[in-house]
Design an enzyme around this catalytic site. Structure first.
Site, PDB file in Angstrom:
ATOM      1  CB  SER A 189     -15.590   2.567   0.827  1.00 34.13           C
ATOM      2  OG  SER A 189     -15.104   1.191  -0.193  1.00 34.13           O
ATOM      3  CD  GLU A 231      -4.304   1.047  -0.825  1.00 37.42           C
ATOM      4  OE1 GLU A 231      -3.403   0.697  -2.261  1.00 37.42           O
ATOM      5  OE2 GLU A 231      -5.363   1.479  -1.782  1.00 37.42           O
ATOM      6  NE  ARG A 254      -2.715  -3.534   1.963  1.00 39.14           N
ATOM      7  CZ  ARG A 254      -2.033  -2.927   1.043  1.00 39.14           C
ATOM      8  NH1 ARG A 254      -0.888  -3.672   1.270  1.00 39.14           N
ATOM      9  NH2 ARG A 254      -2.996  -3.174   0.037  1.00 39.14           N
TER      10      ARG A 254
END
Length: 416
Positions: free
Chosen positions: A163, A305, A377
């Site tokens: 990340s 994303e 999402r």
């Protein structure tokens, strides 16, 4: 039982004008920088969502005044201190941006969050904090930071391939460290590079001295300037609305799209064009017009994303798609690669999981339950699928409150 939302199917081409609230990524970075600045700051038009409310609560727990009663939020730094408990929820920005700040406090700061948050990667940034001189007990949630009021800082080498937030979290607090910080990445490529660009830009705008070279970021010790921080609309949250133009063969315009931005959502204009959309930009508005949906072969590592919505859109394409560079999505709010594979296939699709991403072969889809795994999402992906497939029941619409509480109302308005 989780509540089900009957995703509305489009009964014709969508024709809509959409205005979106502020960027979650920019809002939470702005709150951190304001909390560490030299005076009172005003964050203008921030996003109010679960993740940003959690960030405001975390900073209050540390002694920062956050007045979020109005449309603009007023932040006044205070003496950082414990004992305190921070609820990170399921927010990656809170669990990774606040511990480096907590290391500057005096006293114990205990961190915990939602059950799945305990599975999200944290060891890299906590080990880095120990290298920089902080006292941290634990390698995953729950953990405790024992602050002494200062952090020596200096050089640290990490593997941030899980990340980019591992790097951003260290950089945002580094101006307050004694020697600043030099963060060096060694390992596979760092994903979501656009978010690192955003972090560096916002630090510099606040007066920090930041030097970068490939896989190295240096932040000098300095005083961060208080002031006004303007938050742009969240472009990643535009993804399902713009995708609706392709699914329905219609037209969707998103208002106030910045001409120049560090947000990864800006890549939508190129991705959707590659998938068959006509994309235009005029007077600050971005318009997408749909036609035939084409398959795509794309490395989404820097804009992961967007992947859930792109995967849903690819299920309607006229040919196969390959989404690459997104192995790190297994460590997001849920294992998004496994979740997308299971749920699209559950509606009759043909999605195959690969080590670095997904292969999507279009097939006729049918209605059914689309599980979302408490992942905002995934809700957006389910909504896009429901536009073109009657009878899709999306689990727990409220999950989208993490970044866009108004999603349901905006979606209904778009179709009205």
């Amino acid at each position: 039982m989780p509540q089900m939302w009957s995703a509305p199917a489009a009964d014709g081409p969508v024709d809509a004008l959409v205005s979106l609230p502020g960027s979650k990524s920019m809002t939470n970075r702005a709150l951190i920088l304001a909390a560490l600045s030299d005076g009172e700051s005003l964050v203008r038009r921030p996003l109010r969502s679960r993740d940003t409310v959690l960030m405001a609560g975390a900073l209050r727990a540390l002694g920062v005044s956050v007045d979020d009663a109005g449309a603009d939020w007023r932040i006044v730094p205070g003496e950082l201190r414990g004992p305190a408990t921070v609820d990170v929820g399921l927010a990656g920005t809170v669990m990774r941006f606040v511990p480096p700040v907590a290391a500057l406090a005096t006293g114990e700061i205990h961190f915990d969050g939602d059950p799945y948050a305990r599975k999200r990667p944290m060891g890299t940034i906590l080990a880095a904090l120990r290298t920089l001189g902080a006292d941290v007990d634990g390698d995953a949630l729950p953990f405790t930071v024992r602050g002494t009021g200062t952090v020596p800082g200096g050089p640290v080498t990490i593997d941030a391939s899980g990340s980019s937030q591992m790097v951003s979290g260290l950089l945002l607090a580094a101006p307050r460290y004694g020697k600043g910080a030099e963060v060096r990445h060694e390992g596979p490529p760092v994903p979501s590079g656009a978010h690192l660009t955003m972090t560096v830009r916002m630090l510099r705008d606040a007066g920090a001295t930041v030097e970068t070279e490939p896989d190295v970021w240096r932040v000098q010790p300095s005083t961060l300037r208080a002031g006004e921080i303007d938050i742009e609309p969240d472009l990643s949250n535009a993804a399902p609305f713009l995708a609706a133009a392709l699914v329905s063969g219609g037209r969707v315009t998103v208002r106030d799209w910045p001409a120049e931005t560090t947000q990864p959502g800006d890549e939508l204009r190129h991705l959707l064009a590659a998938m068959g959309a006509s994309v235009s930009y005029e007077d600050g508005d971005l318009t997408v017009r749909g036609g035939a949906v084409h398959g795509i072969d794309a490395d989404l590592g820097d804009v992961s994303e967007l992947s859930c919505v792109i995967a849903a859109l690819a299920a309607f394409a006229d040919g196969p798609s390959r989404l690459r560079g997104i192995a790190h999505m297994r460590g997001h709010e849920t294992d998004r690669l496994a979740a997308l594979t299971a749920e699209i296939n559950g509606l009759g699709g043909d999605v195959r999981e690969h080590p670095d991403g997904l292969e999507i072969r279009p097939r006729p889809l049918h209605g059914g339950v689309f599980h979302t795994y408490d992942d905002h999402r995934m809700v957006m992906a389910g909504a896009v699928l429901g536009l073109g497939v009657p009878g899709v029941e999306v689990e727990n619409l409220a999950t989208v409150g993490k970044t866009l509480p108004e999603f349901g109302e905006l979606w209904a308005e778009m179709l009205r």
